[in-house]
Write a protein that holds these residues in place. Structure first.
Motif, PDB file in Angstrom:
ATOM      1  N   LYS A 198      53.519  57.598 -18.581  1.00 52.41           N
ATOM      2  CA  LYS A 198      53.163  58.970 -19.354  1.00 52.41           C
ATOM      3  C   LYS A 198      52.013  58.823 -20.375  1.00 52.41           C
ATOM      4  O   LYS A 198      51.051  59.798 -20.429  1.00 52.41           O
ATOM      5  N   ILE A 199      51.870  57.642 -20.994  1.00 54.11           N
ATOM      6  CA  ILE A 199      50.739  57.662 -21.939  1.00 54.11           C
ATOM      7  C   ILE A 199      49.630  57.406 -21.071  1.00 54.11           C
ATOM      8  O   ILE A 199      48.415  58.046 -21.443  1.00 54.11           O
ATOM      9  N   ASP A 200      49.367  56.838 -19.969  1.00 55.42           N
ATOM     10  CA  ASP A 200      48.338  56.561 -19.140  1.00 55.42           C
ATOM     11  C   ASP A 200      47.893  58.158 -18.612  1.00 55.42           C
ATOM     12  O   ASP A 200      46.609  58.617 -18.889  1.00 55.42           O
ATOM     13  N   ARG A 201      48.778  59.090 -18.323  1.00 60.67           N
ATOM     14  CA  ARG A 201      48.424  60.482 -17.863  1.00 60.67           C
ATOM     15  C   ARG A 201      47.825  61.318 -19.082  1.00 60.67           C
ATOM     16  O   ARG A 201      46.779  61.916 -19.039  1.00 60.67           O
ATOM     17  N   ARG A 202      48.495  60.910 -20.383  1.00 61.73           N
ATOM     18  CA  ARG A 202      47.925  61.843 -21.513  1.00 61.73           C
ATOM     19  C   ARG A 202      46.799  61.317 -21.942  1.00 61.73           C
ATOM     20  O   ARG A 202      45.917  62.183 -22.456  1.00 61.73           O
ATOM     21  N   LEU A 203      46.358  60.098 -21.853  1.00 59.58           N
ATOM     22  CA  LEU A 203      45.055  59.770 -22.276  1.00 59.58           C
ATOM     23  C   LEU A 203      43.961  60.420 -21.390  1.00 59.58           C
ATOM     24  O   LEU A 203      43.076  60.854 -22.109  1.00 59.58           O
ATOM     25  N   LEU A 204      44.174  60.495 -20.216  1.00 59.75           N
ATOM     26  CA  LEU A 204      43.297  61.251 -19.382  1.00 59.75           C
ATOM     27  C   LEU A 204      43.296  62.564 -19.681  1.00 59.75           C
ATOM     28  O   LEU A 204      42.023  63.171 -19.681  1.00 59.75           O
ATOM     29  N   GLN A 205      44.083  63.188 -19.838  1.00 59.59           N
ATOM     30  CA  GLN A 205      44.181  64.746 -20.250  1.00 59.59           C
ATOM     31  C   GLN A 205      43.192  64.901 -21.549  1.00 59.59           C
ATOM     32  O   GLN A 205      42.848  65.991 -21.413  1.00 59.59           O
ATOM     33  N   LEU A 206      43.354  63.745 -22.390  1.00 56.64           N
ATOM     34  CA  LEU A 206      42.599  64.060 -23.630  1.00 56.64           C
ATOM     35  C   LEU A 206      41.253  63.673 -23.689  1.00 56.64           C
ATOM     36  O   LEU A 206      40.358  63.477 -24.438  1.00 56.64           O
ATOM     37  N   GLY A 207      40.974  63.361 -22.250  1.00 56.64           N
ATOM     38  CA  GLY A 207      39.305  63.146 -22.134  1.00 56.64           C
ATOM     39  C   GLY A 207      38.982  61.690 -22.150  1.00 56.64           C
ATOM     40  O   GLY A 207      37.797  61.240 -22.146  1.00 56.64           O
TER      41      GLY A 207
END
Ligand SMILES: Cc1cc2nc3c(=O)[nH]c(=O)nc-3n(C[C@H](O)[C@H](O)[C@H](O)COP(=O)(O)O)c2cc1C
Length: 305
Positions: free
Chosen positions: A126-135
């Motif tokens: 989840k954190i991997d995906r979220r960091l990508l979403q945040l640029g």
């Protein structure tokens, strides 16, 4: 009188480009060990500044100021993040952060989990995906440590770290000026062993030597019982009945993690919030004897290291 000398200036803060930040979230210590290994290897590679921090001691609003961050995250409960990740994770989910909030940050995630669980390594994913979403920009693909691997999480960590160092170095060679020390470690670099082991038979020991002093210690270790230890140190001794001893891990899982409860400790001990309780194991004499036999040692000899 001439002008008074200006007071010494503090050194300028190191630019974030020269620092590697390792943020970990651990419930029972494995992710912390893995994060410390990441930090040690980076230092050996000559990284100018490395910080290894638990996620709950880093202010997530400062994340955009970082350039290179490695996240090491374990899983607990049923796919839940460790307690130390909860606040950080809540912050990352804030709606107003936007898709460019972490532009300029490069990151890599290593997860620790167990593929025997349905929600395998979920917080790390989840954190991997979220960091990508945040640029943020990914350095290498997420690594997934698995307790089911014959070498445990290190089975995946070893190759993942090698790729991490190679990728980091490609993008920013000044971050790891001595990368060869990690990728092709020169074992001579470690030098000779710094310890010496000396065996004495019990009759060899001169009466006032360290060895004869340690005789008492060894005898006590053989009989090791926490209660005896406290008694002989003159410290108070309490016996508390254990009222709950519940296994938290599945019966067929190799790790035996338990929840213990002691009967009303306040009747015997006065304590305050934050005091630490130390539970010391007793030695099993047959295990000690089996070890001595397996290592072909003389049970009556003394060893100094
Ligand atoms: C009570 C408990 C629950 C766990 N739940 C999961 C889980 O849902 N998914 C998973 O992939 N791993 C799970 N694991 C495995 C841990 O994530 C793994 O052992 C990890 O190495 C623990 O790291 P830590 O010591 O840093 O917390 C669980 C382990 C325990 C002891």
């Amino acid at each position: 009188m001439g002008p008074s000398p200006s007071p010494p200036q503090p050194p300028p803060p190191l630019p974030a480009t020269g620092r590697l930040l390792v943020l970990y979230a651990s419930q029972t210590g494995n992710a912390m060990d893995a994060a410390e290994r990441v930090g040690r290897e980076a230092e050996r590679g000559g990284c100018p500044a490395v910080d290894v921090l638990s996620m709950d001691s880093f202010d997530p609003s400062c994340l955009p100021g970082e350039r290179s961050v490695v996240f090491v995250v374990s899983t607990t409960g049923q796919g839940d993040p460790p307690d130390s990740m909860k606040g950080f994770w809540r912050y990352l989910l804030k709606k107003d952060l936007g898709a460019r909030w972490l532009e300029g940050l490069r990151f890599a995630v290593f997860g620790l989990g167990d593929s025997g669980y349905q929600k395998y390594n979920l917080p790390a994913k989840k954190i991997d995906r979220r960091l990508l979403q945040l640029g943020a920009e990914i350095i290498i693909e997420i690594g997934l440590g698995d307790d089911q691997h014959p070498s445990g999480y290190e089975g995946a960590l070893d190759p993942w770290l090698l790729s991490l160092w190679e990728s980091l170095n490609k993008a920013n060679p000044s971050l790891l000026p001595r990368i060869t020390d990690i990728i092709n470690p020169n074992l001579n670099y470690l030098g000779d062993s710094k310890i010496e082991v000396i065996y004495y038979s019990c009759n060899d020991a001169p009466p006032d030597s360290v060895v004869s002093d340690s005789k008492k210690l060894i005898e006590r270790a053989r009989l090791m019982s926490p209660a005896l230890k406290f008694h002989s140190d003159g410290e108070p001794q309490y016996m508390l009945k254990m009222v709950t001893n519940q296994r938290l891990t599945k019966e067929d899982y190799e790790k035996d993690v338990r929840h213990f409860e002691l009967e009303d400790p306040s009747s015997a001990i006065s304590y305050q919030v934050g005091d630490a309780l130390e539970i010391l194991p007793s030695q099993n004499p047959s295990a000690v004897n089996a070890f001595i036999e397996r290592c072909n040692l003389d049970p009556d000899s003394y060893i100094t290291v």
